[in-house]
Design an enzyme around this catalytic site. Structure first.
Site, PDB file in Angstrom:
ATOM      1  N   LYS A 199       0.827  -1.208   0.000  1.00  0.00           N
ATOM      2  CA  LYS A 199       0.000   0.000   0.000  1.00  0.00           C
ATOM      3  C   LYS A 199       0.865   1.263   0.000  1.00  0.00           C
ATOM      4  CE  LYS A 199      -2.389  -2.740  -0.473  1.00  0.00           C
ATOM      5  NZ  LYS A 199      -2.430  -4.215  -0.369  1.00  0.00           N
ATOM      6  N   GLY A 234       0.270 -14.524 -13.447  1.00  0.00           N
ATOM      7  CA  GLY A 234      -0.854 -14.535 -12.505  1.00  0.00           C
ATOM      8  C   GLY A 234      -1.448 -13.136 -12.371  1.00  0.00           C
ATOM      9  N   GLY A 277      -3.808 -12.072 -10.515  1.00  0.00           N
ATOM     10  CA  GLY A 277      -4.635 -12.073  -9.309  1.00  0.00           C
ATOM     11  C   GLY A 277      -4.375 -10.798  -8.528  1.00  0.00           C
ATOM     12  N   VAL A 278      -4.559 -10.877  -7.216  1.00  0.00           N
ATOM     13  CA  VAL A 278      -4.509  -9.668  -6.395  1.00  0.00           C
ATOM     14  C   VAL A 278      -3.102  -9.074  -6.361  1.00  0.00           C
ATOM     15  CG1 VAL A 278      -5.332  -8.682  -4.246  1.00  0.00           C
ATOM     16  CG2 VAL A 278      -6.237 -10.852  -4.991  1.00  0.00           C
ATOM     17  N   SER A 330       3.195 -14.441  -9.302  1.00  0.00           N
ATOM     18  CA  SER A 330       2.173 -14.258  -8.248  1.00  0.00           C
ATOM     19  C   SER A 330       1.006 -15.161  -8.597  1.00  0.00           C
ATOM     20  CB  SER A 330       1.766 -12.787  -8.166  1.00  0.00           C
ATOM     21  OG  SER A 330       1.516 -12.264  -9.463  1.00  0.00           O
ATOM     22  N   ARG A 338      -0.507 -18.529  -2.951  1.00  0.00           N
ATOM     23  CA  ARG A 338       0.398 -18.788  -1.831  1.00  0.00           C
ATOM     24  C   ARG A 338       0.086 -20.150  -1.217  1.00  0.00           C
ATOM     25  NH1 ARG A 338       3.342 -14.493  -0.136  1.00  0.00           N
ATOM     26  NH2 ARG A 338       3.329 -15.156   2.041  1.00  0.00           N
ATOM     27  N   ASP A 376      -3.532 -17.670   7.411  1.00  0.00           N
ATOM     28  CA  ASP A 376      -3.197 -18.240   6.092  1.00  0.00           C
ATOM     29  C   ASP A 376      -2.858 -19.719   6.154  1.00  0.00           C
ATOM     30  OD1 ASP A 376      -3.464 -15.703   5.037  1.00  0.00           O
ATOM     31  OD2 ASP A 376      -1.470 -15.638   4.138  1.00  0.00           O
ATOM     32  N   ALA A 421      -5.488 -10.656   5.735  1.00  0.00           N
ATOM     33  CA  ALA A 421      -5.036 -10.271   7.068  1.00  0.00           C
ATOM     34  C   ALA A 421      -6.212 -10.150   8.039  1.00  0.00           C
ATOM     35  CB  ALA A 421      -4.271  -8.955   6.981  1.00  0.00           C
ATOM     36  N   HIS A 449     -23.707  14.909   2.045  1.00  0.00           N
ATOM     37  CA  HIS A 449     -23.558  15.448   0.693  1.00  0.00           C
ATOM     38  C   HIS A 449     -22.538  16.565   0.701  1.00  0.00           C
ATOM     39  CE1 HIS A 449     -24.537  16.743  -3.349  1.00  0.00           C
ATOM     40  NE2 HIS A 449     -24.526  17.993  -2.881  1.00  0.00           N
TER      41      HIS A 449
END
Ligand code: FAD
Ligand code: NAI
Length: 477
Positions: free
Chosen positions: A60, A192, A194-195, A281, A284, A324, A332, A456
């Site tokens: 991030k 891959g 993916g994420v 990737s 996992r 995991d 997480a 708003h």
């Protein structure tokens, strides 16, 4: 070596599953120890596991740096802000990322002190059982033999390699390598889509790399709602990510300065591409190396996950496993939820984890987030539902932000109107999804959300309008 220290709870692994389990156990009054082997420069411990060190947090940090760069490059001009000689100092960007990681490592160490959790730096292994407690050996800087009435296994996961293609983190990069590339590669391959592939591919694409993603499945982002996946593919392609679907890798040849990949494309035609670096990737695998599972007969399933029941109990008395290293999404916050629930179960409470309301977020631009069922899942389960969508392009705040890509979609039971899924793609949906999670946890209907006052101008109005759309009565479209 310290001998014979006894604890009520010993947690093996200090990632988000393990460290949160330790904190909750300590809060509940248990004498608690946590063993973790992650090490940073100077042989110092680095609490926080994959997530903090080479996962959620550093990715991030780099996504933010690269997005700032991309905004300065493309978006600022429309605001009348001119920048000349824009450049990126990759070393500085990586140093900032490392600093963010270190702040998180130190924050967890502080939380351990605050909660009086005994920390052992090293690899923990089951050594045997004495009376009603487990003996655990710690090997490493904090070498010790400790004893725990309960043990929580939270040893996490490791990157999966392509068969016969070892990670060297020079040409063939795992997640740690992808987060530490010293200069922007000219040609970056990603196996891959993916994420991790999408997040890391986005980082380096924004900084100027030519990124090619080689994905085995014929459909893009199959776990997401189809409408979201379609919009995402359109956006990412526009950003210059070359996404090849239905690919089968046939050979990977690592050279001195590059890496060549042979593959067949979706039509079955042979293709070849050469990259400066290749991120792999492709998912996992659970990590139990050195845990001594065999020694005590801790059961693993065929794929190497620690076998657990719905409450995270293993086959051994008072041995639990979370995160995991057990079934379920590798996220997480899922690991944290299980950590809290297990500590509470040890205390005789009714800890619970609701897998139906675990949110998914992909931190690309646009961001992608969802909770609950997708439209294709509801169709295949034969559930009658109503759908309502609202685009960010019809929202004042999104226009002011200059970020109008995407939409929010609600799926609600056709009979009861109970919300079954919320799907989002667009600005800050990583934050907006929380409203969907709360709504589903409370068993809300789409009408409930439609009747709630939303500030708003705010992006959250898109959520409300999407809920109104379920009843075909949007106000601003
Ligand atoms: P881990 O975080 O893997 O921690 C396990 C710890 O145990 C490690 O420190 C390990 O060294 C230690 N250990 C293992 N064996 C032993 C032993 N025998 N003795 C002592 N210590 C041991 N998830 C999200 O929800 N959001 C995100 O944005 C996100 N981004 C990610 C980005 C990347 C690049 C990657 C790779 C993952 C990301 N994830 C994300 C997934 C997330 O990192 C994992 O789901 C999470 O870390 C799992 O937590 P855990 O506690 O089960 O295991
Ligand atoms: P992933 O499961 O998200 O994606 C792997 C992709 O690789 C899939 O699309 C799969 O079809 C493809 N694939 C598998 N084998 C292949 C092959 N031989 N050739 C080509 N493609 C192949 O796994 P990823 O991206 O490695 O991430 C691992 C996990 O980490 C995620 O599933 C997620 O749980 C977690 N994570 C979460 C993040 C978040 O929450 N924002 C960010 C990054 C990771």
């Amino acid at each position: 070596m310290a001998e014979g220290r006894s604890f009520d709870v010993v947690v093996i692994g200090g990632g988000p599953g393990g460290y949160i389990a330790a904190i909750r156990a300590a809060q509940l009054g248990f004498a608690t120890a946590c063993i973790d082997d992650w090490t940073r420069a100077g042989d110092k411990p680095a609490l926080g596991g994959t997530c903090t060190n080479v996962g959620c947090i550093p990715s991030k940090a780099l996504l933010q740096s690269s997005e700032n760069y991309a905004h300065a490059d493309h978006a600022f001009a429309a605001h009348g802000i001119a920048i000349e000689g824009l450049s990126i100092d990759v070393a500085k960007m990586l140093a900032r990322k490392d600093k963010v990681v270190a702040q998180n490592n130190d924050g967890i160490a502080y939380l351990f002190k605050k909660n009086r959790i005994a920390f052992f730096h090293g690899r923990g292994a089951f050594a045997g059982r004495d009376a009603d407690a487990w003996r655990v050996d710690v090997a490493g800087p904090g070498a010790a033999t400790i004893v725990g009435r309960h043990v929580i296994v939270a040893t996490g996961s490791a990157p999966r390699a392509l068969p016969g293609v070892a990670f060297d983190n020079v040409r063939i990069l795992d997640n740690a390598g992808a987060l530490a590339i010293a200069e922007v590669p000219k040609r970056l391959g990603v196996v891959g889509a993916g994420v991790i592939g999408l997040e890391m591919g986005s980082v380096w694409r924004r900084l100027g790399a030519e990124v090619t993603m080689l994905e085995a499945l014929p459909a893009f982002l199959g776990a997401a709602d189809e409408a979201v996946a379609k919009e995402a593919l359109k956006s990412f392609t526009k950003q210059g990510l070359a996404i090849r679907l239905g690919v089968r890798i046939t050979a990977v040849r690592v050279g001195k300065d590059d890496v060549a990949v042979d593959y067949t494309d979706a039509a079955g035609a042979a293709q070849s591409a050469t990259f400066d670096r290749l991120i792999v990737s492709i998912g996992r695998v659970p990590f139990t190396t050195g845990l001594g599972a065999d020694k005590v007969g801790l059961a693993l399933d065929a794929r190497g996950f620690v076998e657990v029941d719905a409450d995270c109990r293993t086959n051994l008395a008072n041995v639990w496993a979370i995160g995991d290293v057990v079934r379920g999404p590798m996220l997480a916050h899922k690991a944290e939820e299980e950590g809290v629930a297990v500590a509470e179960r040890i205390a005789g409470q009714h800890g619970h984890v609701d897998f139906n309301t675990v949110p998914w977020v992909i931190y690309t631009s646009p961001e992608i987030a969802w909770v609950g069922k997708t439209e294709q899942q509801l169709k295949s389960e034969g559930v009658a539902y109503r759908a309502g969508s609202f685009p960010f392009s019809a929202n004042g705040r999104a226009r002011a932000l200059g970020d109008t890509t995407g939409f929010v979609k609600f799926l609600a039971d056709a009979g009861t109107d109970r919300i079954l899924g919320v799907h989002m793609i667009g600005p800050f949906v990583s934050e907006l999804i929380a409203e969907g999670v709360v709504a589903m946890e409370f068993g809300a209907s789409s009408e409930d959300i439609a009747r709630i006052c939303h500030a708003h101008p705010s992006l959250s109005e898109v959520t409300r309008e999407a809920a109104l759309a379920v009843d075909q009565r949007t106000l601003n479209l």
